[in-house]
Design a protein around this motif. Structure first.
Motif, short mmCIF file in Angstrom:
data_model
loop_
_atom_site.label_atom_id
_atom_site.label_comp_id
_atom_site.label_asym_id
_atom_site.label_seq_id
_atom_site.Cartn_x
_atom_site.Cartn_y
_atom_site.Cartn_z
N HIS A 32 0.85 -1.18 0.00
CA HIS A 32 0.00 0.00 0.00
C HIS A 32 0.89 1.24 0.00
CE1 HIS A 32 -3.69 -2.19 0.57
NE2 HIS A 32 -3.15 -2.84 1.59
N GLU A 33 0.40 2.30 -0.60
CA GLU A 33 1.14 3.55 -0.67
C GLU A 33 0.69 4.45 0.48
OE1 GLU A 33 1.62 7.20 -3.83
OE2 GLU A 33 0.94 5.24 -4.54
N LEU A 34 1.59 4.71 1.42
CA LEU A 34 1.26 5.57 2.56
C LEU A 34 1.62 7.00 2.21
CD1 LEU A 34 2.52 3.38 5.52
CD2 LEU A 34 0.29 3.39 4.42
N CYS A 35 0.76 7.94 2.61
CA CYS A 35 1.06 9.34 2.34
C CYS A 35 0.59 10.20 3.50
CB CYS A 35 0.43 9.79 1.03
SG CYS A 35 -1.35 9.58 0.91
N THR A 36 1.15 11.39 3.54
CA THR A 36 0.79 12.40 4.52
C THR A 36 1.11 13.76 3.91
OG1 THR A 36 0.85 12.95 6.86
CG2 THR A 36 2.96 12.44 5.83
N SER A 37 1.06 14.82 4.68
CA SER A 37 1.29 16.15 4.13
C SER A 37 2.24 16.95 5.02
CB SER A 37 -0.03 16.91 4.01
OG SER A 37 -0.54 17.19 5.30
N SER A 38 2.70 18.07 4.48
CA SER A 38 3.57 18.94 5.28
C SER A 38 2.81 19.52 6.46
CB SER A 38 4.16 20.06 4.42
OG SER A 38 3.13 20.81 3.83
N TYR A 39 1.51 19.72 6.32
CA TYR A 39 0.70 20.19 7.45
C TYR A 39 0.76 19.18 8.59
CZ TYR A 39 -3.21 21.57 10.35
OH TYR A 39 -3.97 21.94 11.44
N VAL A 40 0.61 17.89 8.26
CA VAL A 40 0.67 16.84 9.28
C VAL A 40 2.07 16.81 9.90
CG1 VAL A 40 0.57 14.35 9.68
CG2 VAL A 40 -1.20 15.47 8.31
N ASP A 41 3.12 16.97 9.08
CA ASP A 41 4.48 17.02 9.62
C ASP A 41 4.60 18.09 10.71
OD1 ASP A 41 5.30 15.07 7.83
OD2 ASP A 41 6.43 16.44 6.56
N GLY A 42 4.13 19.29 10.40
CA GLY A 42 4.22 20.39 11.36
C GLY A 42 3.39 20.14 12.60
#
Length: 77
Positions: A32-42
């Motif tokens: 599966h391809e996992l993803c997130t965003s820079s907002y979640v990083d912060g």
């Protein structure tokens, strides 16, 4: 399948472990391809520093080493 990881899932898996950690490990090894965003990083960095300052850098370093694609947050170009 693409699976978007939010802050709560990442914290549950990396700080508390249990079933969420087992699920994340399964997803990482299953194609599966996992993803997130820079907002979640912060948000993740902020929450870790607020609630678990002694663990914050180590947990974020572990997260940064994971094979997770970063997608644009809403409003980002």
């Amino acid at each position: 399948m693409r699976v978007f990881l939010d802050t709560n899932v990442i914290i549950s898996a990396l700080v508390f472990g249990g079933g969420v950690r087992r699920l994340l490990i399964e997803l990482l090894g299953s194609g599966h391809e996992l993803c997130t965003s820079s907002y979640v990083d912060g948000e993740l960095k902020e929450k870790l520093r607020q609630k678990w300052p002694a663990k914050a850098e180590r947990v974020f370093d572990l997260y940064a080493q994971m094979d997770i694609e970063h997608v644009a947050s809403a409003g980002e170009a």
